[in-house]
Design an enzyme around this catalytic site. Structure first.
Site, PDB file in Angstrom:
ATOM      1  N   TYR A  14      -5.836  -1.048   6.309  1.00 45.07           N
ATOM      2  CA  TYR A  14      -4.966  -2.127   6.104  1.00 45.07           C
ATOM      3  C   TYR A  14      -3.539  -1.499   7.262  1.00 45.07           C
ATOM      4  O   TYR A  14      -3.170  -0.424   6.674  1.00 45.07           O
ATOM      5  CB  TYR A  14      -4.709  -2.520   4.577  1.00 45.07           C
ATOM      6  N   LYS A  55       7.249   2.867   3.064  1.00 45.56           N
ATOM      7  CA  LYS A  55       7.014   3.385   1.575  1.00 45.56           C
ATOM      8  C   LYS A  55       8.042   4.907   1.781  1.00 45.56           C
ATOM      9  O   LYS A  55       9.375   4.712   0.950  1.00 45.56           O
ATOM     10  CB  LYS A  55       5.972   3.991   1.564  1.00 45.56           C
ATOM     11  N   ASP A  80      -0.929   5.095  11.792  1.00 46.96           N
ATOM     12  CA  ASP A  80      -0.214   4.215  11.296  1.00 46.96           C
ATOM     13  C   ASP A  80      -0.338   4.819   9.778  1.00 46.96           C
ATOM     14  O   ASP A  80      -0.775   5.747   8.853  1.00 46.96           O
ATOM     15  CB  ASP A  80      -1.191   3.183  10.604  1.00 46.96           C
TER      16      ASP A  80
HETATM   17  N1  HOZ Z   1      -2.105  -0.859  -0.637  1.00 43.69           N
HETATM   18  C1  HOZ Z   1      -1.058  -1.880  -1.035  1.00 43.69           C
HETATM   19  C2  HOZ Z   1      -0.139  -1.450   0.468  1.00 43.69           C
HETATM   20  N2  HOZ Z   1      -0.453  -0.213   1.345  1.00 43.69           N
HETATM   21  C3  HOZ Z   1      -0.346  -2.131  -2.034  1.00 43.69           C
HETATM   22  C4  HOZ Z   1       0.664  -2.956  -1.988  1.00 43.69           C
HETATM   23  C5  HOZ Z   1       0.705  -4.205  -1.852  1.00 43.69           C
HETATM   24  O1  HOZ Z   1       0.320  -5.148  -1.148  1.00 43.69           O
HETATM   25  O2  HOZ Z   1       1.596  -4.732  -2.276  1.00 43.69           O
END
Ligand code: HOZ
Length: 428
Positions: free
Chosen positions: A142, A265, A237
């Site tokens: 993702y 993050k 990433d």
């Molecule tokens: N896995 C997603 C981000 N790395 C979670 C956060 C989201 O989509 O709100």
């Protein structure tokens, strides 16, 4: 009826699904969504006064736990100087110097406001620099919600079973090729089939949006060679792994050097910050040094930069990541032992302060294997853990996070609670 449920009913009338990001809806575990009142250290409290030891940590954004005093002080001081200038400030340069100093392959960096923006911009730069259109991503990876990445994606896309989102033009989706993670041969074949047309291979060095999947030994090195041989760029990433698995990210831990890196993050210390960076010759193609356009009114926001700087400074001591990794290991091993005692098929892994597990006998090298995990058992376990005051991501297809606020005692207490939760979940 709980206040959380009542508030969620209200939220559903004005927010799609009652949330601003799908994964927060708790639909995959068929449970009541959490409405947060406040959070401090490793503990999050909902509006019904229920306390949770939090392993979500704002989906990995918080490396030092909630409401760290040093980050709060830095933010408070920054607030006193104004909240947004739309002009360059000192903190941007200081944070950029820190990032360049820590992340081995990053010689220059551009700040944006989210991980999605970072990956989207990195791909644009890769396409411009190579004069090619295709990209390769991995199944279950993702990279945020930009059009090019919503093909065979992880996180909420996997959780809700939406393989390709409506609204993404078919002609654009065709430019994204996918390969199974940990399968360098598939990448080699794909590059051969599309010789001279692939701009970039983008990879999460550890898959962190389908649970936790580690790269097989040599996989990332093979990607490095394949990218170089084919004239494509290698993009790591590191939105999740950056400053979480090692001070210099996964690339420092695994000693593989990408051409471009995306960050998010942790770099924002709990504020919305993303970044992309890499080789100087590439980054100098970004406007205004070069002609690849990318901009943002709130990019380099002074309050967010102050929070990011404080977060990275707190993680500056050499022993910092060893301590975090030790605690994460204790948690994973405790959980593994509990599963073994109960005879539950279980596989788990960790890197630094990032971890994850599957109810699956293992190995889990890719998305196909991850999807074979027992997600019903995960749902029961999640609910039992929550009843025992431990908050995990509400999906089998997300990773978990330890922070510096999770002390040895908190970890030991969590292991006990989770062992009890697993015993309960396997009885149901
Ligand atoms: N896995 C997603 C981000 N790395 C979670 C956060 C989201 O989509 O709100």
């Amino acid at each position: 009826m709980s206040s959380s449920r009542r508030f969620m009913d209200r939220a559903r009338k004005v927010l799609p699904g009652g949330v601003n990001s799908p994964v927060r809806a708790f639909q995959a575990v068929a449970d009541e969504a959490i409405i947060v009142r406040e959070a401090h250290g490793a503990t999050l409290t909902d509006i019904d006064g229920r306390h949770y030891t939090d392993y979500l940590m704002s989906w990995g954004a918080l490396l030092h736990g909630h409401d760290h005093p040093a980050i709060r002080a830095a933010v408070t001081a920054a607030l006193g100087r104004g909240t947004s200038y739309g002009l360059t400030c000192e903190a941007e340069v200081e944070l950029a110097e820190l990032v360049v100093g820590r992340v081995p392959s990053v010689e220059m960096v551009r700040f944006v406001t989210s991980g999605t923006e970072a990956t989207m911009s990195a791909i644009r730069l890769a396409r411009a620099a190579t004069g090619r259109d295709l990209i390769i991503k991995f199944d279950g990876a993702y990279h945020g919600h930009a059009d090019s990445f919503l093909v065979s994606a992880g996180s909420g896309v996997a959780t809700f079973g939406l393989p390709n989102s409506p609204g993404v033009p078919a002609d654009l989706a065709k430019l994204t090729l996918t390969c199974p993670f940990n399968d360098a041969d598939a990448v080699r074949d794909t590059l051969k089939r599309h010789a001279g047309k692939v701009a970039a291979i983008i990879v999460e060095p550890f898959l962190g949006n389908v649970g936790f999947v580690a790269p097989a030994s040599g996989f990332l090195t093979s990607l490095r060679s394949l990218a170089t041989e084919s004239g494509a760029l290698l993009i790591f990433d590191e939105v999740i792994t950056g400053f979480r698995v090692h001070a210099g990210g996964a690339q420092a831990l695994l000693e593989v050097s990408p051409d471009l890196t995306t960050l998010g993050k942790v770099i924002g210390g709990g504020f919305p910050v993303g970044a992309y960076g890499g080789r100087r010759d590439l980054m100098e193609q970004v406007a205004p040094s070069g002609s690849v356009y990318q901009a943002g009114t709130l990019a380099g926001n002074p309050v967010a930069m102050a929070a990011g700087l404080a977060a990275l400074q707190l993680a500056g001591a050499p022993a910092f990541y060893d301590t975090l990794a030790g605690r994460t290991r204790n948690l994973v091993e405790g959980l593994r032992a509990a599963a073994e005692t109960l005879g539950v098929p279980f596989t788990a892994g960790y890197a630094g302060a990032l971890w994850g597990f599957y109810f699956h006998p293992g190995p889990v090298p890719d998305f196909t294997a991850a999807k074979e995990c027992d997600s019903r058992l995960f749902g029961r376990f999640h609910a039992a853990a929550r009843q025992r005051g431990v908050l995990l991501a509400p999906s089998a297809f997300e990773a978990a996070f330890v922070s510096a606020a999770h002390t040895d005692d908190i970890i030991a207490d969590t292991v006990e609670r989770l062992a009890d939760a697993l015993a309960r979940a396997t009885r149901d």
